[in-house]
Design an enzyme around this catalytic site. Sequence first.
Site, PDB file in Angstrom:
ATOM      1  N   CYS A  44       0.842  -1.209   0.000  1.00  0.00           N
ATOM      2  CA  CYS A  44       0.000   0.000   0.000  1.00  0.00           C
ATOM      3  C   CYS A  44       0.869   1.249   0.000  1.00  0.00           C
ATOM      4  CB  CYS A  44      -0.898   0.048   1.240  1.00  0.00           C
ATOM      5  SG  CYS A  44      -2.045  -1.316   1.322  1.00  0.00           S
ATOM      6  N   ASP A 135     -21.683  11.416 -14.422  1.00  0.00           N
ATOM      7  CA  ASP A 135     -23.101  11.137 -14.126  1.00  0.00           C
ATOM      8  C   ASP A 135     -23.245  10.300 -12.859  1.00  0.00           C
ATOM      9  OD1 ASP A 135     -21.995   8.788 -15.019  1.00  0.00           O
ATOM     10  OD2 ASP A 135     -23.370   8.484 -16.692  1.00  0.00           O
TER      11      ASP A 135
END
Length: 220
Positions: A44, A135
């Site tokens: 990570c 959207d």
Amino acid sequence: MPNLGDEFPDFAAETTNGPIKFHEWLGGKWAILFSHPADYTPVCTTELGVVAKLVPEFEKRGVKVIALSCDSVEDHHGWVKDIQNYSDNSGSWPYPIISDPKRDLAVKFGMLDPAEKDAKGLPLTARVVFIIGPDRKLKLSILYPATTGRNFDEILRVVDSLKLTAEKKVATPANWKHGERCMVLPSVKQEDTGKLFPKGVEVVSVPSGKQYMRFTPQPE
Ligand code: BEZ
């Protein structure tokens, strides 16, 4: 996990930049939400550092970036110092990191990796990439196990394809990169190609004789 085409659910969360409401944070832009198993973990750390360096590339494409890791905001702030030091990124941290210490969001969005557990035996968050359109609909999801770090150059390539194919009647072939030739959508009738693709269409012949291998230069 949300399906492609679904409106991405709204949620409230604490982040390294303060509390957010996700839909408000999206602000009608393209966005990438990518998740992590835990703070202070090696893979990570490399991933967040790589993304910090790529933020100008995402910005150039009008894409907002947000990460999620299942630890506290306080842990995130401490960890960011390690990430910056390791990846040679100085200055202010360029994107928010969501805190999900109780895995509420990880469960809601189907992000858990049952193979990787924390010290208490709870499953960690997998490496998910969600790309959300202006959207608010989900345009792409990728799920990697905790043990495999992602290739964020590939994520940028995918963003280029998603943005292009959202507007033009083309698809992008295997290993396509921005600027290379594209393929005419199978739904486009051959008689309409001249009008839709003024740069021309090359139909490559195949043994079946079917005219579906149609290439065109990348539309503007
Ligand atoms: C990592 O980020 O290095 C990692 C986290 C959980 C399991 C395996 C690797």
